[in-house]
Design a protein around this motif. Sequence first.
Motif, short mmCIF file in Angstrom:
data_model
loop_
_atom_site.label_atom_id
_atom_site.label_comp_id
_atom_site.label_asym_id
_atom_site.label_seq_id
_atom_site.Cartn_x
_atom_site.Cartn_y
_atom_site.Cartn_z
N THR A 1 0.75 -1.18 0.04
CA THR A 1 -0.04 0.10 0.01
C THR A 1 0.82 1.33 0.12
OG1 THR A 1 0.05 0.17 2.53
CG2 THR A 1 -2.01 -1.08 1.21
N GLN A 2 0.42 2.21 -0.65
CA GLN A 2 0.99 3.65 -0.64
C GLN A 2 -0.08 4.63 -0.67
OE1 GLN A 2 4.03 4.21 -3.71
NE2 GLN A 2 3.91 6.49 -3.42
N GLU A 3 0.27 5.43 0.56
CA GLU A 3 -0.77 6.56 0.51
C GLU A 3 -0.13 7.92 0.86
OE1 GLU A 3 -2.53 6.66 4.88
OE2 GLU A 3 -2.95 4.88 3.76
N LYS A 4 -0.88 8.98 0.34
CA LYS A 4 -0.09 10.33 0.27
C LYS A 4 -0.42 10.73 1.85
CE LYS A 4 0.02 12.20 -3.97
NZ LYS A 4 0.09 13.63 -4.78
N THR A 5 0.28 11.70 2.44
CA THR A 5 0.03 11.88 3.90
C THR A 5 0.09 13.42 3.80
OG1 THR A 5 2.35 12.10 4.46
CG2 THR A 5 1.09 9.99 5.06
N GLU A 6 -0.26 13.95 4.87
CA GLU A 6 -0.25 15.69 4.66
C GLU A 6 1.22 16.24 4.38
OE1 GLU A 6 -0.58 19.31 7.96
OE2 GLU A 6 -1.64 17.42 8.25
N ASN A 7 2.18 15.66 4.86
CA ASN A 7 3.64 16.22 4.43
C ASN A 7 4.27 15.11 3.50
OD1 ASN A 7 3.02 18.44 5.85
ND2 ASN A 7 3.62 17.26 7.74
N GLY A 8 3.75 14.04 3.11
CA GLY A 8 4.76 13.11 2.15
C GLY A 8 3.97 11.82 1.72
N ILE A 9 4.48 10.86 2.12
CA ILE A 9 3.84 9.36 1.84
C ILE A 9 4.07 8.50 2.79
CG2 ILE A 9 4.07 9.80 -0.76
CD1 ILE A 9 6.49 8.01 -0.75
N SER A 10 3.35 7.45 2.77
CA SER A 10 3.25 6.41 3.89
C SER A 10 3.25 5.19 3.05
CB SER A 10 2.09 6.48 4.94
OG SER A 10 2.62 5.32 5.76
N VAL A 11 4.30 4.15 3.16
CA VAL A 11 4.34 3.06 1.94
C VAL A 11 4.69 1.80 3.09
CG1 VAL A 11 5.53 1.93 0.14
CG2 VAL A 11 5.26 4.44 0.44
N HIS A 12 3.63 0.82 2.88
CA HIS A 12 3.93 -0.69 3.42
C HIS A 12 4.74 -1.46 1.99
CE1 HIS A 12 0.81 0.70 6.19
NE2 HIS A 12 1.45 -0.26 6.83
N LEU A 13 6.05 -2.04 2.62
CA LEU A 13 6.53 -2.58 1.73
C LEU A 13 6.69 -4.26 2.11
CD1 LEU A 13 9.91 -0.50 1.41
CD2 LEU A 13 8.10 -0.59 -0.11
N ASN A 14 6.91 -5.01 1.12
CA ASN A 14 7.08 -6.54 1.70
C ASN A 14 8.52 -6.72 0.72
OD1 ASN A 14 4.48 -7.15 2.58
ND2 ASN A 14 3.85 -6.71 0.66
N LEU A 15 9.39 -7.31 1.64
CA LEU A 15 10.79 -7.55 1.21
C LEU A 15 10.83 -8.79 0.75
CD1 LEU A 15 13.09 -6.12 3.85
CD2 LEU A 15 12.31 -5.14 1.89
N ASN A 16 11.45 -9.17 -0.32
CA ASN A 16 11.76 -10.49 -0.89
C ASN A 16 12.80 -11.54 -0.45
OD1 ASN A 16 12.03 -12.76 -2.26
ND2 ASN A 16 12.54 -11.99 -4.50
N ALA A 17 12.51 -12.02 0.79
CA ALA A 17 13.64 -12.67 1.32
C ALA A 17 14.52 -13.60 0.45
CB ALA A 17 13.29 -13.63 2.61
N GLU A 18 13.81 -13.97 -0.60
CA GLU A 18 14.69 -14.86 -1.60
C GLU A 18 15.80 -13.97 -2.64
OE1 GLU A 18 14.64 -18.28 -1.21
OE2 GLU A 18 13.23 -17.80 0.53
N HIS A 19 15.50 -12.63 -2.50
CA HIS A 19 16.41 -12.07 -3.34
C HIS A 19 17.91 -12.49 -3.32
CE1 HIS A 19 18.16 -8.44 -5.44
NE2 HIS A 19 17.19 -8.32 -5.93
#
Length: 122
Positions: free
Chosen positions: A11-29
């Motif tokens: 998920t990614q959303e705009k906030t009042e002063n920027g952005i808030s992002v939920h990331l999922n890391l690929n442990a197999e990278h």
Amino acid sequence: MLFQDLYSISTQEKTENGISVHLNLNAEHLIFSGHFPGNPVMPGVCMLQILKELTEVAVGKKLRLSTSTNVKFLALINPEKNPKLLVNIEILEESKLIKIKNITTFDDTVALKLNATFTIIS
């Protein structure tokens, strides 16, 4: 994305002063096989690249890191144990510069805090 398939955005959303992002890391990278075998840790330079990429998308401009200050890696990010990150970025655009303040967390743990300035290159 410089490191193909290193992470995905849930998920990614705009906030009042920027952005808030939920990331999922690929442990197999592949990057984790060398950093470090048997005990994977997210490289700091990869975190900086992710912040740059997320900021570029948010402002719609290509950026180059100019300076970073108050860079504090406060906890190791092990993608096998903590694959979900919350990245909050405050963004301030000034002339040809983009300034950010970041706090990256997993669960209730702060993993990274930093301030950075990027130069707009296009």
